[in-house]
Design a protein around this motif. Structure first.
Motif, mmCIF file in Angstrom:
data_model
loop_
_atom_site.group_PDB
_atom_site.id
_atom_site.type_symbol
_atom_site.label_atom_id
_atom_site.label_comp_id
_atom_site.label_asym_id
_atom_site.label_seq_id
_atom_site.Cartn_x
_atom_site.Cartn_y
_atom_site.Cartn_z
ATOM 1 N N THR A 142 -12.448 6.299 15.472
ATOM 2 C CA THR A 142 -12.409 6.265 14.123
ATOM 3 C C THR A 142 -11.286 5.120 13.437
ATOM 4 O OG1 THR A 142 -12.804 8.657 14.099
ATOM 5 C CG2 THR A 142 -12.121 7.768 12.072
ATOM 6 N N THR A 143 -11.734 4.674 12.453
ATOM 7 C CA THR A 143 -10.703 3.631 11.741
ATOM 8 C C THR A 143 -10.407 4.129 10.490
ATOM 9 O OG1 THR A 143 -11.563 1.815 13.281
ATOM 10 C CG2 THR A 143 -10.110 1.291 11.323
ATOM 11 N N LEU A 144 -9.208 4.561 10.211
ATOM 12 C CA LEU A 144 -8.754 4.823 8.661
ATOM 13 C C LEU A 144 -7.918 3.771 8.246
ATOM 14 C CD1 LEU A 144 -8.132 8.489 9.395
ATOM 15 C CD2 LEU A 144 -10.064 7.730 8.464
ATOM 16 N N TYR A 145 -7.977 3.495 6.928
ATOM 17 C CA TYR A 145 -7.212 2.271 6.160
ATOM 18 C C TYR A 145 -6.196 3.213 5.511
ATOM 19 C CZ TYR A 145 -10.327 -1.089 8.073
ATOM 20 O OH TYR A 145 -11.050 -1.900 8.914
ATOM 21 N N GLY A 146 -4.918 2.582 5.496
ATOM 22 C CA GLY A 146 -3.721 2.953 4.655
ATOM 23 C C GLY A 146 -2.807 1.840 4.463
ATOM 24 N N THR A 147 -1.858 2.274 3.890
ATOM 25 C CA THR A 147 -0.536 1.234 3.843
ATOM 26 C C THR A 147 0.689 1.141 4.312
ATOM 27 O OG1 THR A 147 -1.516 0.920 1.536
ATOM 28 C CG2 THR A 147 0.590 -0.043 1.804
ATOM 29 N N CYS A 148 1.147 0.289 5.090
ATOM 30 C CA CYS A 148 2.151 0.743 6.040
ATOM 31 C C CYS A 148 3.436 0.579 5.301
ATOM 32 C CB CYS A 148 2.141 -0.376 7.211
ATOM 33 S SG CYS A 148 2.616 -2.142 6.664
ATOM 34 N N PRO A 149 4.566 1.163 5.796
ATOM 35 C CA PRO A 149 5.806 1.293 4.887
ATOM 36 C C PRO A 149 6.375 -0.089 4.557
ATOM 37 C CG PRO A 149 6.203 2.484 6.890
ATOM 38 C CD PRO A 149 4.750 1.778 7.085
ATOM 39 N N THR A 150 6.216 -1.256 5.355
ATOM 40 C CA THR A 150 6.580 -2.749 5.023
ATOM 41 C C THR A 150 5.843 -3.056 3.545
ATOM 42 O OG1 THR A 150 7.137 -2.975 7.300
ATOM 43 C CG2 THR A 150 6.839 -5.120 5.747
ATOM 44 N N CYS A 151 4.439 -2.904 3.668
ATOM 45 C CA CYS A 151 3.867 -3.215 2.538
ATOM 46 C C CYS A 151 4.059 -2.442 1.295
ATOM 47 C CB CYS A 151 2.063 -3.425 2.730
ATOM 48 S SG CYS A 151 1.753 -4.549 3.848
ATOM 49 N N ARG A 152 4.109 -1.041 1.622
ATOM 50 C CA ARG A 152 4.420 -0.076 0.463
ATOM 51 C C ARG A 152 5.798 -0.670 -0.225
ATOM 52 N NH1 ARG A 152 4.439 5.081 3.039
ATOM 53 N NH2 ARG A 152 2.115 4.540 3.478
ATOM 54 N N GLU A 153 6.872 -0.957 0.429
ATOM 55 C CA GLU A 153 7.987 -1.549 0.129
ATOM 56 C C GLU A 153 8.111 -2.581 -0.845
ATOM 57 O OE1 GLU A 153 11.003 -1.960 3.073
ATOM 58 O OE2 GLU A 153 10.924 0.216 3.539
ATOM 59 N N ASN A 154 7.230 -3.846 -0.498
ATOM 60 C CA ASN A 154 6.994 -4.914 -1.064
ATOM 61 C C ASN A 154 6.235 -4.594 -2.744
ATOM 62 O OD1 ASN A 154 8.057 -6.195 0.784
ATOM 63 N ND2 ASN A 154 6.420 -6.897 1.942
ATOM 64 N N LYS A 155 5.658 -3.741 -2.794
ATOM 65 C CA LYS A 155 4.802 -3.565 -4.102
ATOM 66 C C LYS A 155 5.671 -3.059 -5.293
ATOM 67 C CE LYS A 155 0.129 -3.139 -2.227
ATOM 68 N NZ LYS A 155 -1.161 -2.578 -2.014
#
Length: 35
Positions: A22-35
């Motif tokens: 299975t492949t699920l998509y989310g947002t990693c902590p690094t990308c979350r901080e940049n937004k």
């Protein structure tokens, strides 16, 4: 084997045990901080 992939940078965030592949998509902590 299941995999969680960051939808922004395509980095593998986490892998976990799963009966089927299975492949699920989310947002990693690094990308979350940049937004």
């Amino acid at each position: 084997m299941g995999t969680i992939v960051c939808q922004d940078c395509q980095t593998i965030i986490e892998q976990y045990e799963e009966e089927k592949v299975t492949t699920l998509y989310g947002t990693c902590p690094t990308c979350r901080e940049n937004k």
